[in-house]
Motif scaffolding. Structure first.
Motif, PDB file in Angstrom:
ATOM      1  N   LEU A   1       0.829  -1.213   0.000  1.00  0.00           N
ATOM      2  CA  LEU A   1       0.000   0.000   0.000  1.00  0.00           C
ATOM      3  C   LEU A   1       0.862   1.262   0.000  1.00  0.00           C
ATOM      4  CD1 LEU A   1      -2.743  -1.174   2.517  1.00  0.00           C
ATOM      5  CD2 LEU A   1      -3.106  -0.640   0.129  1.00  0.00           C
ATOM      6  N   ILE A   2       1.961   1.216   0.773  1.00  0.00           N
ATOM      7  CA  ILE A   2       2.846   2.393   0.829  1.00  0.00           C
ATOM      8  C   ILE A   2       3.549   2.614  -0.514  1.00  0.00           C
ATOM      9  CG2 ILE A   2       4.965   3.270   1.925  1.00  0.00           C
ATOM     10  CD1 ILE A   2       3.972   2.033   4.517  1.00  0.00           C
TER      11      ILE A   2
ATOM     12  N   VAL B   1       2.280   2.408  -3.403  1.00  0.00           N
ATOM     13  CA  VAL B   1       1.379   2.927  -4.454  1.00  0.00           C
ATOM     14  C   VAL B   1       1.759   4.326  -4.962  1.00  0.00           C
ATOM     15  CG1 VAL B   1      -1.000   3.653  -4.911  1.00  0.00           C
ATOM     16  CG2 VAL B   1      -0.552   1.427  -3.935  1.00  0.00           C
ATOM     17  N   PRO B   2       2.064   5.304  -4.078  1.00  0.00           N
ATOM     18  CA  PRO B   2       2.438   6.625  -4.612  1.00  0.00           C
ATOM     19  C   PRO B   2       3.688   6.584  -5.483  1.00  0.00           C
ATOM     20  CG  PRO B   2       1.988   6.750  -2.264  1.00  0.00           C
ATOM     21  CD  PRO B   2       2.007   5.309  -2.607  1.00  0.00           C
TER      22      PRO B   2
ATOM     23  N   SER C   1       2.496   4.716  -8.903  1.00  0.00           N
ATOM     24  CA  SER C   1       1.524   5.429  -9.718  1.00  0.00           C
ATOM     25  C   SER C   1       1.526   6.907  -9.317  1.00  0.00           C
ATOM     26  CB  SER C   1       0.152   4.786  -9.466  1.00  0.00           C
ATOM     27  OG  SER C   1      -0.824   5.377 -10.247  1.00  0.00           O
ATOM     28  N   PRO C   2       2.535   7.648  -9.792  1.00  0.00           N
ATOM     29  CA  PRO C   2       2.650   9.037  -9.345  1.00  0.00           C
ATOM     30  C   PRO C   2       1.481   9.905  -9.794  1.00  0.00           C
ATOM     31  CG  PRO C   2       4.550   8.380 -10.675  1.00  0.00           C
ATOM     32  CD  PRO C   2       3.559   7.297 -10.765  1.00  0.00           C
ATOM     33  N   ARG C   3       1.324  11.052  -9.148  1.00  0.00           N
ATOM     34  CA  ARG C   3       0.214  11.945  -9.495  1.00  0.00           C
ATOM     35  C   ARG C   3       0.403  12.487 -10.911  1.00  0.00           C
ATOM     36  NH1 ARG C   3      -1.515  15.786  -4.556  1.00  0.00           N
ATOM     37  NH2 ARG C   3      -3.116  16.385  -6.033  1.00  0.00           N
ATOM     38  N   GLY C   4      -0.716  12.784 -11.520  1.00  0.00           N
ATOM     39  CA  GLY C   4      -0.652  13.329 -12.885  1.00  0.00           C
ATOM     40  C   GLY C   4      -0.906  12.270 -13.935  1.00  0.00           C
ATOM     41  N   THR C   5      -0.884  10.993 -13.496  1.00  0.00           N
ATOM     42  CA  THR C   5      -1.192   9.903 -14.437  1.00  0.00           C
ATOM     43  C   THR C   5      -2.378   9.118 -13.868  1.00  0.00           C
ATOM     44  OG1 THR C   5       0.379   8.501 -13.285  1.00  0.00           O
ATOM     45  CG2 THR C   5       1.184   9.606 -15.260  1.00  0.00           C
ATOM     46  N   PRO C   6      -3.258   8.595 -14.711  1.00  0.00           N
ATOM     47  CA  PRO C   6      -4.374   7.809 -14.163  1.00  0.00           C
ATOM     48  C   PRO C   6      -3.870   6.474 -13.596  1.00  0.00           C
ATOM     49  CG  PRO C   6      -4.378   7.748 -16.557  1.00  0.00           C
ATOM     50  CD  PRO C   6      -3.298   8.699 -16.163  1.00  0.00           C
ATOM     51  N   ALA C   7      -4.637   5.918 -12.663  1.00  0.00           N
ATOM     52  CA  ALA C   7      -4.260   4.616 -12.096  1.00  0.00           C
ATOM     53  C   ALA C   7      -4.383   3.562 -13.186  1.00  0.00           C
ATOM     54  CB  ALA C   7      -5.191   4.291 -10.944  1.00  0.00           C
TER      55      ALA C   7
ATOM     56  N   SER D   1      -3.784  -0.497 -14.842  1.00  0.00           N
ATOM     57  CA  SER D   1      -4.204  -1.826 -14.369  1.00  0.00           C
ATOM     58  C   SER D   1      -3.105  -2.591 -13.637  1.00  0.00           C
ATOM     59  CB  SER D   1      -4.736  -2.649 -15.540  1.00  0.00           C
ATOM     60  OG  SER D   1      -3.915  -2.488 -16.653  1.00  0.00           O
TER      61      SER D   1
ATOM     62  N   VAL E   1      -0.825  -1.603 -11.392  1.00  0.00           N
ATOM     63  CA  VAL E   1      -0.756  -1.309  -9.958  1.00  0.00           C
ATOM     64  C   VAL E   1      -2.001  -1.847  -9.239  1.00  0.00           C
ATOM     65  CG1 VAL E   1      -1.700   1.034 -10.146  1.00  0.00           C
ATOM     66  CG2 VAL E   1      -0.228   0.486  -8.268  1.00  0.00           C
ATOM     67  N   LEU E   2      -3.152  -1.809  -9.946  1.00  0.00           N
ATOM     68  CA  LEU E   2      -4.379  -2.335  -9.322  1.00  0.00           C
ATOM     69  C   LEU E   2      -4.280  -3.850  -9.143  1.00  0.00           C
ATOM     70  CD1 LEU E   2      -7.097  -0.249 -11.219  1.00  0.00           C
ATOM     71  CD2 LEU E   2      -6.015   0.233  -9.043  1.00  0.00           C
TER      72      LEU E   2
ATOM     73  N   ASP F   1      -7.396  10.296 -10.565  1.00  0.00           N
ATOM     74  CA  ASP F   1      -8.297  10.133 -11.713  1.00  0.00           C
ATOM     75  C   ASP F   1      -8.996  11.446 -12.051  1.00  0.00           C
ATOM     76  OD1 ASP F   1      -7.550   7.604 -12.061  1.00  0.00           O
ATOM     77  OD2 ASP F   1      -9.456   6.651 -11.541  1.00  0.00           O
TER      78      ASP F   1
ATOM     79  N   SER G   1      -6.508  13.698 -13.771  1.00  0.00           N
ATOM     80  CA  SER G   1      -6.236  13.326 -15.172  1.00  0.00           C
ATOM     81  C   SER G   1      -7.420  13.676 -16.064  1.00  0.00           C
ATOM     82  CB  SER G   1      -5.936  11.837 -15.333  1.00  0.00           C
ATOM     83  OG  SER G   1      -5.497  11.288 -14.192  1.00  0.00           O
TER      84      SER G   1
END
Lengths: 469, 199
Positions: free
Chosen positions: A138-139, A141-142, A145-151, A153, A155-156, B193, B196
């Motif tokens: 969980l830690i 994740v940042p 999948s850094p900010r500015g990009t959509p999550a 598949s 990483v999910l 999300d 983006s």
């Protein structure tokens, strides 16, 4: 403060968290993020001979356990080698992390993650470490999948797999509790072993549960994913050895050795075959991790024949191999401005970026285990011992290796193709010659003098007394 | 009648989990998540003292609050629309969920006898039911918010099951940390999300 648990788990985690507050000062954060793990690794090496140190006439004695919520976490002197290795990994990745455009939380979270991987090795009862591994996922994740990009598949899927593994490991512990006193409970033993194998397969991304691995390496910056995967692979290797060391029923189960051999061989063949058809270097990186997991699992299958010594020969060169490949891929990532690193984009790479290309090709040769390079000595021992194994296992490993060589030839072919007309203003920095020569020299020296890599880790497995021959 | 009342929270919790599996409406999903966490409390109270049984629903409320505030921040909270007709995907997920629960109910006595004889049937049905619905949600959905709800449902079922087997303060503390971190990760995904989409 004079407690091993506070020094090597609580303090690094707190320092890592405190670095979050200075992330807007990236230089300071990078310097501290590099310095802290080096200090913790150094301290671990100093105290690994005994928890008492006499320094300028003063005696420093560390307590070796701490009780939290009624459970004891214990770190003894002979376990400090493992800690030193984990913090050295964190140091190595933070050392040059500043050169690349990675998440601003890399320095802080890498330190927290390392502290958590250390805690995984020492929590008692050790099965609760499964929850800590979930916390690590969980830690991460940042960073993944850094900010500015959509999550995406990868990483999910990674999160789902890590979450599924945790209950399997916890339930295995409950299911086999008391089995030591009733060794005839064969069904329980098998059930417990199955849960443990399934849990570790999900964690490590063992074939056929590996789909998240190439997806993640494709979606994430090579420097970040190489750190997370390397520390995870080594952390899980130690944790699985702890399982084997603690559970006599698991260690003595005849089927477990057969299963481990087949799992290792399947990892190697699947990585070898699939990698042949990949068109992106980023995905190839994921399959190289799968292959590495295969070699570690094979080493564990033969642990009663002294193969733990082989792991000491293997772990550091492997980590160094991932580090150098991660470095080469990150340089390419920045130079080409490409996330996926398609083989078609490598056309003429050797003419445009000769230093990066040489580093990439040597790193690939090293990680495949070709002669002259640092992973060759340990791979050669594994191959020669497996030569006496059954024909199917030999074939699987042989084809896996051939697949890796074909992959290397494809990368080489792409890199040496004529570049044609390229509108690229970017120039390779001449100063790169220094790290490239140093890294390649280290790889070759490791191949010529394998003891150089294994001697620092000589006493690494001393705490796994039940596994030593 | 008393037996029915005792089993009522079990069925409400499973219904809430099914609702989260089927419907895609953030406000409704958060309400269902709260109901699910609260309905886990009575079965826990049967095996744990009040203070310890309160940990799980309390954590659940915190988790939902984190998600709610994040959704509020990105403008995702809208009035619940109950008249919305079911799509084929929703029907499929609903049917799959009901089928899984029916199959579980049919095999429950055998599972109880062979694997978990120490756990009561209702407790086992709720925990395994939540685990199965959570698994189904994790396997069929790609949106991060619903994946987070799926993982929370799965973990909720597992925590319930494990508390029936053994209890440890350390483990409970670690699981609370996992739940809260999961909510933060879910919020992180929601913000990412929305950023983006805005870009």
């Amino acid at each position: 403060m004079s407690n091993t648990v506070i020094i090597w788990i609580v303090l690094p985690a707190l320092l890592g968290l405190s670095l979050i507050f200075i992330q807007r000062l990236p230089k300071l954060s990078a310097v501290l993020g590099t310095l802290f793990p080096l200090v913790f690794a150094g301290l671990a090496l100093i105290f690994s001979r005994g928890l008492t140190l006499i320094f300028i006439g003063r005696v420093f004695t560390l307590a070796d356990s701490l009780t939290i919520f009624g459970r004891t976490i214990q770190i003894t002197a002979d376990q400090l080698g493992i800690i030193a290795l984990l913090y050295m990994l964190c140091f190595a990745w933070n050392l040059v992390g500043r050169l690349f455009i990675v998440s601003q939380w890399f320095n802080s979270l890498s330190l927290v993650i390392t502290a958590l991987w250390v805690s995984v090795q020492f929590i008692n009862p050790f099965l609760y470490s499964a929850v800590v591994i979930e916390l690590i996922a969980l830690i991460s994740v940042p960073l993944l999948s850094p900010r500015g990009t959509p999550a995406r598949s990868g990483v999910l899927r990674f999160l789902s797999m890590q979450t599924l593994a945790m209950p399997l490991i916890l339930l295995s512990g409950w299911m086999v509790s008391g089995i030591e006193t009733s060794p005839s409970a064969e069904a329980l033993v098998l059930r417990g072993a199955l849960l443990v194998i399934a849990g570790f397969s999900l964690w490590a991304g063992i074939f056929p549960l590996h789909s998240w691995l190439p997806m993640l390496t494709e979606e994430t910056h090579p420097w970040v994913i190489s750190f997370l995967q390397t520390i995870m692979q080594i952390g899980l290797a130690f944790f699985s050895l702890k399982f084997l060391n603690q559970y006599a029923w698991l260690r003595n189960l005849e089927e477990i050795k057969i299963v481990l051999k087949w799992v290792g061989a399947l990892c190697l063949i699947s990585a070898g075959i699939i990698v042949t058809f990949q068109r992106k270097l980023s995905r190839i990186f994921g399959y190289l991790y799968l292959s590495g997991t295969g070699y570690i699992v094979l080493s564990m299958a033969f642990q009663q024949q002294g193969w733990l010594n082989l792991l000491t020969l293997y772990l550091l060169p492997r980590a160094f191999g991932y580090w150098s490949l991660g470095y080469a891929l990150s340089l390419m990532h920045e130079a080409l401005g490409s996330e996926a690193l398609r083989l078609s984009e490598l056309k003429g790479l050797i003419w445009r970026y000769p230093r990066i290309s040489i580093l990439l090709l040597c790193s690939l040769l090293n990680i495949i285990g070709m002669p002259l390079f640092s992973l060759f000595p340990s791979h050669r021992i594994i191959w020669s011992v497996l030569a006496s194994e059954s024909l199917p296992i030999r074939l699987l490993i042989g084809f896996g290796l051939i697949g890796m060589i074909i992959m290397f030839l494809r990368v080489l072919a792409a890199a040496i193709q004529p570049a044609g007309v390229i509108n690229d203003d970017k120039q390779e920095r001449a100063v790169l010659i220094v790290p490239v020569v140093m890294i390649i020299s280290l790889m070759v020296l490791g191949g010529l003098f394998p003891q150089a890599f294994s001697t620092p880790l000589q006493d690494l497995f001393i705490s796994f007394q039940n596994l030593l021959p | 009648m008393t037996e029915f009342l005792q089993s009522l929270p079990v069925y409400i919790a499973l219904l809430a989990a099914l609702l989260n599996l089927v419907r895609r409406q953030w406000s409704l999903n958060l309400v269902a998540l709260v109901v699910q966490f609260i309905c886990v409390f009575p079965p826990l109270l049967k095996i744990l003292p009040l203070q310890l049984a309160l940990i799980h629903p309390f954590t659940g409320l915190m988790v939902t609050l984190i998600l709610y505030l994040t959704l509020l921040g990105v403008g995702g909270i809208k009035a619940i629309d109950l008249r919305h007709t079911l799509t084929s995907g929703e029907l499929f997920r609903g049917a799959a969920g009901v089928f899984l629960l029916a199959t579980l109910r049919a095999f429950l006595p055998q599972i109880h006898q062979a694997v978990f004889p120490l756990v009561s049937i209702d407790h086992l049905f709720l925990s395994l039911g939540l685990i199965l619905i959570g698994l189904l949600q994790m396997g069929t959905i790609r949106e991060p918010f619903y994946l987070a709800i799926g993982i929370l449902t799965f973990l909720s079922g597992f925590e319930l099951l494990y508390s029936g087997l053994e209890f440890s303060f350390l483990l409970e503390a670690l699981l609370v940390a996992v739940n809260l971190l999961l909510a933060i990760v879910g919020s992180f995904f929601i913000i990412k999300d929305s950023e983006s989409e805005a870009a």
